[in-house]
Write a protein that holds these residues in place. Structure first.
Motif, short mmCIF file in Angstrom:
data_model
loop_
_atom_site.label_atom_id
_atom_site.label_comp_id
_atom_site.label_asym_id
_atom_site.label_seq_id
_atom_site.Cartn_x
_atom_site.Cartn_y
_atom_site.Cartn_z
N ASN A 1 -7.77 23.09 -4.65
CA ASN A 1 -8.92 23.33 -5.52
C ASN A 1 -9.53 22.05 -6.05
O ASN A 1 -10.66 22.06 -6.56
N ASN A 2 -8.81 20.90 -6.00
CA ASN A 2 -9.38 19.64 -6.50
C ASN A 2 -9.44 18.56 -5.42
O ASN A 2 -9.38 17.38 -5.71
N ASN A 3 -9.55 19.01 -4.17
CA ASN A 3 -9.76 18.09 -3.04
C ASN A 3 -8.60 17.13 -2.81
O ASN A 3 -8.78 16.06 -2.22
N ILE A 4 -7.38 17.53 -3.22
CA ILE A 4 -6.23 16.65 -2.98
C ILE A 4 -5.98 16.46 -1.49
O ILE A 4 -5.48 15.43 -1.06
N HIS A 5 -6.36 17.45 -0.68
CA HIS A 5 -6.21 17.29 0.77
C HIS A 5 -7.07 16.13 1.29
O HIS A 5 -6.72 15.51 2.29
N CYS A 6 -8.19 15.82 0.61
CA CYS A 6 -8.98 14.64 0.97
C CYS A 6 -8.24 13.35 0.60
O CYS A 6 -8.37 12.32 1.28
N LEU A 7 -7.41 13.42 -0.49
CA LEU A 7 -6.58 12.27 -0.87
C LEU A 7 -5.59 11.95 0.25
O LEU A 7 -5.42 10.79 0.64
N ALA A 8 -4.92 12.98 0.77
CA ALA A 8 -3.96 12.77 1.85
C ALA A 8 -4.65 12.18 3.07
O ALA A 8 -4.10 11.29 3.73
N ARG A 9 -5.85 12.66 3.37
CA ARG A 9 -6.59 12.16 4.52
C ARG A 9 -6.94 10.69 4.35
O ARG A 9 -6.84 9.89 5.30
N CYS A 10 -7.35 10.32 3.14
CA CYS A 10 -7.71 8.94 2.87
C CYS A 10 -6.49 8.03 2.98
O CYS A 10 -6.56 6.96 3.59
N MET A 11 -5.37 8.45 2.40
CA MET A 11 -4.17 7.61 2.43
C MET A 11 -3.70 7.37 3.87
O MET A 11 -3.37 6.24 4.25
N SER A 12 -3.68 8.41 4.67
CA SER A 12 -3.26 8.27 6.06
C SER A 12 -4.17 7.31 6.83
O SER A 12 -3.70 6.42 7.55
N ALA A 13 -5.49 7.48 6.66
CA ALA A 13 -6.44 6.64 7.39
C ALA A 13 -6.37 5.19 6.92
O ALA A 13 -6.46 4.26 7.73
N VAL A 14 -6.20 4.96 5.60
CA VAL A 14 -6.18 3.60 5.06
C VAL A 14 -4.91 2.87 5.51
O VAL A 14 -4.97 1.69 5.89
N ILE A 15 -3.78 3.57 5.49
CA ILE A 15 -2.53 2.93 5.94
C ILE A 15 -2.65 2.53 7.42
O ILE A 15 -2.36 1.40 7.81
N THR A 16 -3.15 3.46 8.26
CA THR A 16 -3.28 3.18 9.70
C THR A 16 -4.30 2.09 9.96
O THR A 16 -4.04 1.12 10.69
N GLY A 17 -5.48 2.20 9.36
CA GLY A 17 -6.53 1.23 9.60
C GLY A 17 -6.16 -0.16 9.11
O GLY A 17 -6.42 -1.16 9.79
N LEU B 1 0.82 -1.22 0.00
CA LEU B 1 0.00 0.00 0.00
C LEU B 1 0.85 1.27 0.00
O LEU B 1 0.58 2.20 -0.78
N PRO B 2 1.90 1.41 0.84
CA PRO B 2 2.72 2.64 0.82
C PRO B 2 3.34 2.92 -0.55
O PRO B 2 3.46 4.08 -0.96
N TYR B 3 3.72 1.84 -1.26
CA TYR B 3 4.34 2.03 -2.57
C TYR B 3 3.31 2.50 -3.61
O TYR B 3 3.61 3.33 -4.47
N LEU B 4 2.08 1.93 -3.52
CA LEU B 4 1.02 2.39 -4.43
C LEU B 4 0.73 3.86 -4.20
O LEU B 4 0.63 4.65 -5.17
N PHE B 5 0.61 4.25 -2.94
CA PHE B 5 0.31 5.65 -2.64
C PHE B 5 1.45 6.56 -3.05
O PHE B 5 1.24 7.70 -3.49
N ALA B 6 2.70 6.08 -2.95
CA ALA B 6 3.85 6.91 -3.35
C ALA B 6 3.83 7.17 -4.86
O ALA B 6 4.20 8.26 -5.32
N THR B 7 3.37 6.16 -5.63
CA THR B 7 3.33 6.37 -7.08
C THR B 7 2.27 7.39 -7.49
O THR B 7 2.26 7.82 -8.65
N PHE B 8 1.36 7.74 -6.57
CA PHE B 8 0.37 8.79 -6.89
C PHE B 8 1.07 10.09 -7.26
O PHE B 8 0.50 10.94 -7.95
N MET B 9 2.34 10.26 -6.79
CA MET B 9 3.06 11.50 -7.06
C MET B 9 3.46 11.62 -8.53
O MET B 9 3.86 12.68 -8.98
N THR B 10 3.37 10.49 -9.28
CA THR B 10 3.70 10.56 -10.71
C THR B 10 2.50 10.95 -11.56
O THR B 10 2.62 11.07 -12.78
N SER B 11 1.32 11.13 -10.94
CA SER B 11 0.10 11.44 -11.70
C SER B 11 0.15 12.87 -12.24
O SER B 11 0.84 13.74 -11.70
N ASN B 12 -0.64 13.07 -13.30
CA ASN B 12 -0.75 14.40 -13.89
C ASN B 12 -1.70 15.31 -13.10
O ASN B 12 -1.88 16.47 -13.46
N ILE B 13 -2.34 14.76 -12.05
CA ILE B 13 -3.32 15.55 -11.30
C ILE B 13 -2.67 16.76 -10.63
O ILE B 13 -3.30 17.77 -10.37
#
Length: 835
Positions: A756-772, A730-742
């Motif tokens: 402006n495109n809710n990327i802060h919600c992406l960070a929140r989801c990644m943190s919660a999913v890794i911990t949970g 999971l950490p490696y998949l989330f790290a590859t998100f940095m290669t996206s064009n978003i």
């Protein structure tokens, strides 16, 4: 012969002409009678309405005077009875006019309210007579006892002695005196136990009258009156007639009452009766409290049936029942109409437009500018009248309408509450029960109707104010009803929030089928579809600074911030309670579980590629890492799912915070108990069921510190997620998100505290999913170790401390991997062209 024939023909023509003229005259007289009779009867009904109303008030206030004036009461009942029956006999009757046969209807006004007054007055008078029937019988008995001495005295006066009555007449007079003297004396015993049959007395008195009025008799009425009236008091005939009437108040009082007060003949006009009732009940001059008299008429309808014709008994009984049901339907419709009039924008809604302090300040500032001569616009703000408009004379009518509706509602509730059950054959109608069902059913329909506006969902705060307004009207009615309507309103709200069996609430195990109230379902579906999923494409953004969601354009009738703020969610919690919160939380969990399943699918399908990415990251081979990262399938789609999951996390935390505030306000002891218990929950892995429940409850009211990870953990436990080795990638998949064009279109907004495109919600989801996911994975490993070792652990450390420390270390390790490699990708791709 010819001359005789012509004469006969002339006589026949003359007779025919006279007959036609007489027929024409009779027709004109009949027509005139039909046209004028209604006016006469209408005036008579008005007079009776006034007099009977006064009579009811007088005898209610002075019941001791009812017995001496019982004959007057019976006369009033008889007159009212004849007028009511005449009215319904002539509703819709038409007459033909000579040869043209043109219909001229009698001018009967079906909106005439006097009928209701007469029925109500008759009903009240009959109730008074039945209430004081013992006093009336007692008064009649005492009158008859005193009457015996007066009649014996009159029979011994010189005038009567001089009349020289024959033996038969003398014998009848003596029998009359004996009948009266044999009446039992009242000596404190209960009048109801005294039985007295005076039919023989009345028979003898009628025999005397028949003899005195016969042409063959030597003694007539005039002789008897002259012989006894010289005493200066009542004559013999007056005393005898009075005794005759009072004797009927001893043993025939019920039959007299049924004769003069019964309206059983109205059965034959019951269709007209229903129509007139509906026109007069809630009309401008109608009185809703008269409804009981209209309903009570049906009790006497079965008396019209002949007992020897069973079909007739059945038919009339069925018609009477249908008549009552029809009237009850109209009454309850009128009751609901009165409530809805008060619960409208023209009713109490008009009184709710009170000025807020900031509005008052704006008004005053605006007014001060208006008063300056240089001001160009003498008008107030658009849509806002100047202060003082509330006192304008034209607004008096609205206040009078409100007062009239309130008066009618309270009167109707009082009357229906006090009304005795209506018995028609073997059917019993209890108006109070119909009233309770009507008020609660009307509340439920109003609740479902105001859930959505013309545009879309009603704001929860507005919905709450509408419910409170309706409940205030129900409380107004409840003051006049001996039943707990507030409890019924709560039952309706509970049903609309949770429609399953109450017994399932006591079971901690989840039932196979989840039940939900229809109102909660509508609101929760709207929030999931329009805020979390943003199906309308309104550009929903979570703004951490303002703790709400905003939208670039309206979602239905409102912008997102006006329905997702903490005040709005608190209103939602107050309206739908904990069951509504549970339902919305469960729906968001179901939606997030589907998103986590998509992440799980991506991890499985890209497992080999991610293992290669992990190897290149650890070895520091940038070229291989970039090459492998390009092979990951649907990376941008997975990012979109994670952003949506972050929105669900943000919304659920807002909901939990609102639920916590409402719980703290409404039940502070329970809130403090939960917050006190949570501080002492042992941090063990795996957790016991009881501990898990307490932590779940605390998380739903925002008492647990890390809401997001606990929420994701509970979802993964429910659906059985994170159950294989692919989740370690999971950490490696989330790290590859940095290669996206978003990131090329991402910008930070200082006004909202987010991107402006809710990327802060992406960070929140990644943190919660890794911990949970780490918590769930470690818990399963611990359970497997326990099952393999049969409970014999050889670790040196305490198992609970070991589990907690290992969980924290594992989570930190995963987060460090993500941060390390994500930072590496960012720094490697940093350039002026790609910032």
């Amino acid at each position: 012969m010819a001359k005789s024939g012509r004469t006969k023909q002339k006589e026949a023509d003359l007779e025919y002409s006279v007959a036609k003229q007489v027929e024409k005259m009779i027709s004109e007289v009949h027509e005139q009678a039909l046209l004028s009779c209604d006016v006469i009867h209408h005036e008579r009904r008005i007079l009776l309405k006034q007099e009977i109303s006064r009579m009811v008030l007088f005898f209610t206030d002075q019941p001791s005077l009812l017995a001496p004036n019982i004959q007057m009461v019976f006369s009033a009942l008889a007159l009212a009875q004849s007028e009511v029956i005449w009215y319904f006999q002539h509703v819709g009757i038409a007459s033909s006019k000579s040869k043209a046969a043109r219909a001229v209807p009698v001018d009967i006004d079906p909106n005439d309210p006097t009928i209701g007054f007469l029925l109500d007055g008759m009903d009240h008078l009959c109730c008074l007579v039945r209430k004081y029937i013992a006093a009336i019988r007692g008064y009649a008995l005492s009158y008859l006892s005193s009457c015996a001495g007066r009649i014996r005295f009159l029979l011994g006066t010189p005038g009567m002695v001089a009349l020289d009555l024959d033996a038969s007449l003398k014998g009848l007079f003596q029998q009359i005196v004996q009948h009266l003297e044999n009446i039992p004396k009242l000596q404190g015993e209960n009048i109801s136990v005294i039985t007295c049959d005076l039919s023989e007395f009345r028979k003898d008195w009628l025999s005397i009258l028949m003899i005195a009025t016969s042409a063959r008799s030597s003694i007539n009425i005039r002789h008897l009156e002259k012989a006894t009236v010289s005493t200066g008091k009542e004559g013999l005939l007056s005393e005898g007639n009075a005794a005759y009437n009072w004797s009927r108040c001893v043993d025939e009082l019920e039959s007299q009452l049924s004769k003069h007060g019964s309206l059983k003949k109205l059965y034959f006009y019951h269709q007209h009766l229903t129509a007139v009732f509906r026109n007069t009940m809630f009309g401008p001059e109608g009185r809703p409290q008269h409804c009981c008299a209209w309903l009570g008429v049906a009790s006497s309808f079965p008396e019209c049936a002949s007992p020897i014709v069973p079909e007739e008994v059945t038919k009339i009984g069925r018609d009477a029942v249908l008549y009552v049901e029809s009237l009850i339907e109209s009454i309850m419709g009128g009751l609901e109409g009165l409530i809805n009039i008060l619960d409208s924008e023209g009713g109490f809604g008009a009184l709710e437009t009170q000025l807020l302090p900031e509005q008052a300040a704006f008004y005053l500032n605006n007014t001060s500018r208006v008063l300056i001569p240089t001001s160009k616009s003498p008008k107030g703000a658009a849509g806002f009248p100047l202060p003082g408009h509330e006192s304008f004379p034209e607004n008096n009518s609205a206040i009078k309408m409100l007062e009239a509706a309130m008066q009618r509602l309270t009167n109707l509730c009082s009357v229906l509450n006090d009304m005795e059950p209506i018995c028609v054959l073997n059917h019993v109608f209890v108006l109070r029960e119909y009233m309770r069902e009507g008020i609660l059913g009307n509340f439920r329909r109003r609740l479902l109707a105001v859930l959505k506006t013309d545009n879309d969902l009603q704001r929860p705060s507005v919905l709450e104010s509408l419910i409170r307004r309706h409940m205030s009207i129900v409380h107004l009615a409840e003051q006049h009803i001996s039943m707990d309507l507030t409890h019924g309103i709560r039952e309706v709200l509970l049903t609309e929030a949770f429609s399953g069996p109450v017994s399932s609430l006591h079971l901690f195990e989840k039932p196979a089928e989840q039940f939900t109230g229809s109102a909660t379902e509508v609101v929760c579906n709207w929030y999931i579809e329009n805020i979390v999923k943003d199906v309308s494409g309104a550009g929903i953004l979570f703004t951490p600074i303002h703790k709400c969601f905003k939208s670039t354009r309206p979602v239905g009738g409102y912008f997102a911030e006006s329905v997702t703020g903490l005040t709005e969610l608190q209103a939602f919690v107050r309206v739908f309670g904990g069951y509504g919160v549970d339902r919305l939380d469960r729906m968001m969990k179901e939606h997030t579980a589907a998103l986590l399943n998509c992440i799980d699918t991506s991890l499985r399908s890209n497992r080999e590629v991610l293992e290669a990415v992990a190897g290149s990251m650890h070895s520091g081979d940038r070229i291989e890492r970039e090459a492998c990262s390009r092979q990951i399938v649907d990376l941008d789609t997975v990012i979109g799912f994670c952003i949506e999951g972050g929105q669900a996390l943000a919304f659920d935390q807002l909901l939990a915070e609102a639920a916590g505030v409402v719980l703290d306000e409404g039940a502070p002891l329970i809130y403090s108990l939960i917050s006190g218990v949570v501080k002492h929950i042992p941090e063990e892995i795996p957790e016991k069921k009881e501990i898990r429940r307490i932590r779940g409850v605390a998380n739903n009211v925002n008492i647990v510190g890390d809401h997001d990870s606990e929420w994701i953990r509970s979802i993964l436990e429910d659906v059985g997620g994170a159950n294989d080795g692919s989740w370690t990638l999971l950490p490696y998949l989330f790290a590859t998100f940095m290669t996206s064009n978003i990131w090329h279109t991402t910008g930070f907004n200082v006004d909202t505290g987010g991107f402006n495109n809710n990327i802060h919600c992406l960070a929140r989801c990644m943190s919660a999913v890794i911990t949970g996911s780490e918590l769930v994975r470690l818990e399963r490993e611990h359970q497997q170790r326990q099952s393999l070792s049969n409970g014999h652990l050889g670790e040196a450390l305490d198992p609970e401390i070991h589990s907690r420390l290992s969980a924290e270390a594992s989570i930190k390790s995963s987060m460090q991997l993500f941060v390390k490699f994500a930072t590496g990708i960012v720094l490697d791709s940093w350039s002026e062209a790609n910032r």
